[in-house]
Motif scaffolding. Structure first.
Motif, PDB file in Angstrom:
ATOM      1  N   TYR A  59       0.810  -1.223   0.000  1.00 28.90           N
ATOM      2  CA  TYR A  59       0.000   0.000   0.000  1.00 28.90           C
ATOM      3  C   TYR A  59       0.842   1.270   0.000  1.00 28.90           C
ATOM      4  O   TYR A  59       0.309   2.365   0.005  1.00 28.90           O
ATOM      5  CB  TYR A  59      -0.935   0.007   1.216  1.00 28.90           C
ATOM      6  N   THR A 115       2.981   3.970  -1.766  1.00 24.56           N
ATOM      7  CA  THR A 115       3.165   4.432  -3.146  1.00 24.56           C
ATOM      8  C   THR A 115       4.357   5.360  -3.294  1.00 24.56           C
ATOM      9  O   THR A 115       4.912   5.457  -4.385  1.00 24.56           O
ATOM     10  CB  THR A 115       1.897   5.147  -3.655  1.00 24.56           C
ATOM     11  N   LYS A 160       3.567   8.086   1.405  1.00 23.75           N
ATOM     12  CA  LYS A 160       2.237   8.142   0.794  1.00 23.75           C
ATOM     13  C   LYS A 160       1.678   6.726   0.755  1.00 23.75           C
ATOM     14  O   LYS A 160       2.312   5.812   0.234  1.00 23.75           O
ATOM     15  CB  LYS A 160       2.328   8.723  -0.611  1.00 23.75           C
ATOM     16  N   SER A 218      -1.802   4.191  -0.013  1.00 22.84           N
ATOM     17  CA  SER A 218      -3.033   4.142  -0.794  1.00 22.84           C
ATOM     18  C   SER A 218      -4.225   3.661   0.037  1.00 22.84           C
ATOM     19  O   SER A 218      -5.350   3.649  -0.447  1.00 22.84           O
ATOM     20  CB  SER A 218      -2.851   3.228  -2.008  1.00 22.84           C
ATOM     21  N   SER A 219      -4.002   3.298   1.285  1.00 23.41           N
ATOM     22  CA  SER A 219      -5.073   2.824   2.155  1.00 23.41           C
ATOM     23  C   SER A 219      -5.231   3.758   3.353  1.00 23.41           C
ATOM     24  O   SER A 219      -4.308   3.921   4.153  1.00 23.41           O
ATOM     25  CB  SER A 219      -4.759   1.411   2.649  1.00 23.41           C
ATOM     26  N   SER A 220      -6.408   4.358   3.472  1.00 24.41           N
ATOM     27  CA  SER A 220      -6.651   5.263   4.591  1.00 24.41           C
ATOM     28  C   SER A 220      -6.728   4.498   5.917  1.00 24.41           C
ATOM     29  O   SER A 220      -6.348   5.022   6.964  1.00 24.41           O
ATOM     30  CB  SER A 220      -7.939   6.048   4.364  1.00 24.41           C
TER      31      SER A 220
END
Length: 98
Positions: A48, A50, A62, A64-66
């Motif tokens: 996850y 990036t 950074k 990609s999964s909150s």
């Protein structure tokens, strides 16, 4: 022109001098931090992740999964300590998860 000496030197000393003369340490630190993140976090987090960027003692990651970002935000101090221990020096003072 680079200075030349006739003394026998080890490769380690020559490379350290080269890095110091050409101001390459900050770039090497960025690569080392990225590698340390990948090694310490494992595949679950790396899938996850990036982007990883080190700017002025602040590591920007950074994700990609909150949900993962929220989970990691609870342990930022521990993550910073683990990264610095892995690197062998105090490079990361702050961790920003995006």
């Amino acid at each position: 022109m680079a200075k030349r000496s006739n003394d026998n030197q080890s490769i380690e000393d020559i490379l350290k001098e080269f890095v110091q003369t050409n101001n390459l340490q900050s770039g090497l630190d960025k690569v080392d931090v990225r590698d340390a993140w990948i090694n310490l976090m494992g595949n679950g987090v790396n899938n996850y992740t990036t982007a990883i960027e080190l700017k002025n003692e602040t590591l920007y990651v950074k994700l990609s999964s909150s949900v993962l970002r929220e989970e990691l935000s609870y342990g930022t101090e521990k993550i910073i300590a683990m990264l610095n221990e892995s690197l062998g020096k105090e490079l990361v003072k702050k961790l920003v998860l995006r």
